[in-house]
Design a protein around this motif. Structure first.
Motif, short mmCIF file in Angstrom:
data_model
loop_
_atom_site.label_atom_id
_atom_site.label_comp_id
_atom_site.label_asym_id
_atom_site.label_seq_id
_atom_site.Cartn_x
_atom_site.Cartn_y
_atom_site.Cartn_z
N MET A 1 0.84 -1.18 0.00
CA MET A 1 0.00 0.00 0.00
C MET A 1 0.88 1.24 0.00
SD MET A 1 -2.98 -1.07 2.56
CE MET A 1 -2.84 -2.79 2.99
N LEU A 2 0.34 2.31 -0.54
CA LEU A 2 1.11 3.54 -0.69
C LEU A 2 0.26 4.74 -0.34
CD1 LEU A 2 3.75 4.89 -1.71
CD2 LEU A 2 2.70 4.93 -3.96
N ASN A 3 0.79 5.63 0.45
CA ASN A 3 0.11 6.87 0.82
C ASN A 3 1.16 7.97 0.79
OD1 ASN A 3 -1.22 9.04 1.96
ND2 ASN A 3 -1.88 7.95 3.79
N ARG A 4 1.39 8.59 -0.37
CA ARG A 4 2.37 9.67 -0.53
C ARG A 4 1.70 10.84 -1.23
NH1 ARG A 4 5.86 10.03 2.87
NH2 ARG A 4 7.34 11.21 1.69
N VAL A 5 2.02 12.03 -0.77
CA VAL A 5 1.48 13.25 -1.34
C VAL A 5 2.63 14.20 -1.59
CG1 VAL A 5 -0.02 15.24 -0.89
CG2 VAL A 5 -0.69 12.98 -0.10
N ILE A 6 2.64 14.83 -2.75
CA ILE A 6 3.60 15.88 -3.06
C ILE A 6 2.81 17.08 -3.55
CG2 ILE A 6 5.55 16.59 -4.48
CD1 ILE A 6 6.30 13.61 -4.69
N LEU A 7 3.00 18.21 -2.90
CA LEU A 7 2.26 19.44 -3.21
C LEU A 7 3.23 20.60 -3.36
CD1 LEU A 7 -0.48 19.11 -0.45
CD2 LEU A 7 -0.75 18.55 -2.87
N ILE A 8 2.91 21.53 -4.24
CA ILE A 8 3.64 22.79 -4.35
C ILE A 8 2.60 23.90 -4.31
CG2 ILE A 8 5.09 24.27 -5.79
CD1 ILE A 8 6.34 21.74 -6.94
N GLY A 9 2.78 24.82 -3.37
CA GLY A 9 1.84 25.91 -3.24
C GLY A 9 2.39 27.00 -2.34
N ARG A 10 1.55 27.99 -2.09
CA ARG A 10 1.93 29.13 -1.25
C ARG A 10 1.16 29.10 0.07
NH1 ARG A 10 5.25 32.55 -3.69
NH2 ARG A 10 5.31 32.55 -5.96
N LEU A 11 1.83 29.51 1.13
CA LEU A 11 1.19 29.56 2.44
C LEU A 11 0.14 30.67 2.45
CD1 LEU A 11 3.87 28.00 3.13
CD2 LEU A 11 3.59 28.95 5.41
N GLY A 87 -21.28 17.44 20.24
CA GLY A 87 -21.37 15.99 20.20
C GLY A 87 -21.34 15.41 18.80
N ARG A 88 -21.11 16.23 17.81
CA ARG A 88 -21.04 15.76 16.43
C ARG A 88 -19.63 15.33 16.08
NH1 ARG A 88 -24.67 19.76 12.70
NH2 ARG A 88 -26.63 18.76 13.23
N ARG A 89 -19.52 14.30 15.31
CA ARG A 89 -18.21 13.82 14.85
C ARG A 89 -17.75 14.70 13.69
NH1 ARG A 89 -16.46 7.84 15.22
NH2 ARG A 89 -16.38 8.68 17.31
N VAL A 90 -16.53 15.22 13.81
CA VAL A 90 -15.94 16.08 12.79
C VAL A 90 -14.74 15.35 12.19
CG1 VAL A 90 -14.79 18.29 12.36
CG2 VAL A 90 -16.64 18.16 14.04
N TYR A 91 -14.69 15.28 10.86
CA TYR A 91 -13.58 14.64 10.16
C TYR A 91 -12.64 15.71 9.61
CZ TYR A 91 -16.01 10.21 10.42
OH TYR A 91 -16.62 9.07 10.89
N VAL A 92 -11.37 15.48 9.76
CA VAL A 92 -10.34 16.41 9.29
C VAL A 92 -9.40 15.65 8.37
CG1 VAL A 92 -8.45 17.94 9.98
CG2 VAL A 92 -10.47 17.72 11.44
N THR A 93 -9.21 16.16 7.16
CA THR A 93 -8.25 15.59 6.21
C THR A 93 -7.09 16.56 6.11
OG1 THR A 93 -10.04 14.54 4.98
CG2 THR A 93 -7.92 14.74 3.86
N GLU A 94 -5.87 16.07 6.28
CA GLU A 94 -4.69 16.92 6.26
C GLU A 94 -3.49 16.14 5.76
OE1 GLU A 94 -4.70 18.08 10.34
OE2 GLU A 94 -4.17 16.08 11.04
N VAL A 95 -2.46 16.87 5.37
CA VAL A 95 -1.21 16.26 4.95
C VAL A 95 -0.25 16.33 6.13
CG1 VAL A 95 0.77 16.44 3.40
CG2 VAL A 95 -1.54 16.81 2.53
#
Length: 155
Positions: A1-11, A87-95
């Motif tokens: 399995m593979l989980n790799r991310v490469i990003l180029i951007g500005r803060l 009490g609600r479940r919150v999902y967060v997606t991040e690198v």
């Protein structure tokens, strides 16, 4: 399995440095990354990707990065969840980054105009640097034969 991310951007803003109760540094920032197409109004759209760094990398990012800075981020995508105050479940997606590369000097301006290159040098200085570099470069003959004696070759 593979989980790799490469990003180029500005803060989008300066990184936020915090420490866990056990003293581990963690920095969060968001990258703005242009999409490769325009919307129906002819405007470019962007994605805003949250990035997290840990330990020494977190402190380095907090010390040397700022709003508008161009960076490359390499890491893995992580989805986590928590229950908010309601009490609600919150999902967060991040690198979660394990490598951040600074792609421009700290004095470079985020908006690139025609009079400056990405590193803040006026075109005249850039062209004189390239001209001086070509004078000492033995491979600047654009494919023409180079005069090298057999005694100079190591084989």
């Amino acid at each position: 399995m593979l989980n790799r991310v490469i990003l180029i951007g500005r803060l989008t803003k300066d990184p936020e440095l915090r420490y866990t109760p056990s003293g581990v540094a963690v920095t969060q920032f968001t990258l703005a990354i242009d999409r490769p197409y325009k919307n129906q109004q002819g405007e470019k759209e962007a994605d805003f990707i949250p990035v997290v760094t840990w330990r020494q990398l977190a402190e380095t990012c907090a010390n040397y990065l700022g709003k508008g800075r161009l960076v490359a981020v390499e890491g893995r995508l992580q989805v986590r969840h928590y229950d908010n105050n309601e009490g609600r479940r919150v999902y967060v997606t991040e690198v979660v980054a394990d490598n951040v590369r600074f792609l421009e000097s700290s004095t470079a301006k985020p908006q690139n105009n025609n009079n400056m290159d990405p590193f803040g040098e006026p075109p005249a200085e850039r062209s004189s640097f390239n001209a001086n570099q070509n004078q000492s470069n033995p491979f600047s003959d654009d494919g023409k034969p180079i005069d090298i004696s057999d005694d100079d070759l190591p084989f």
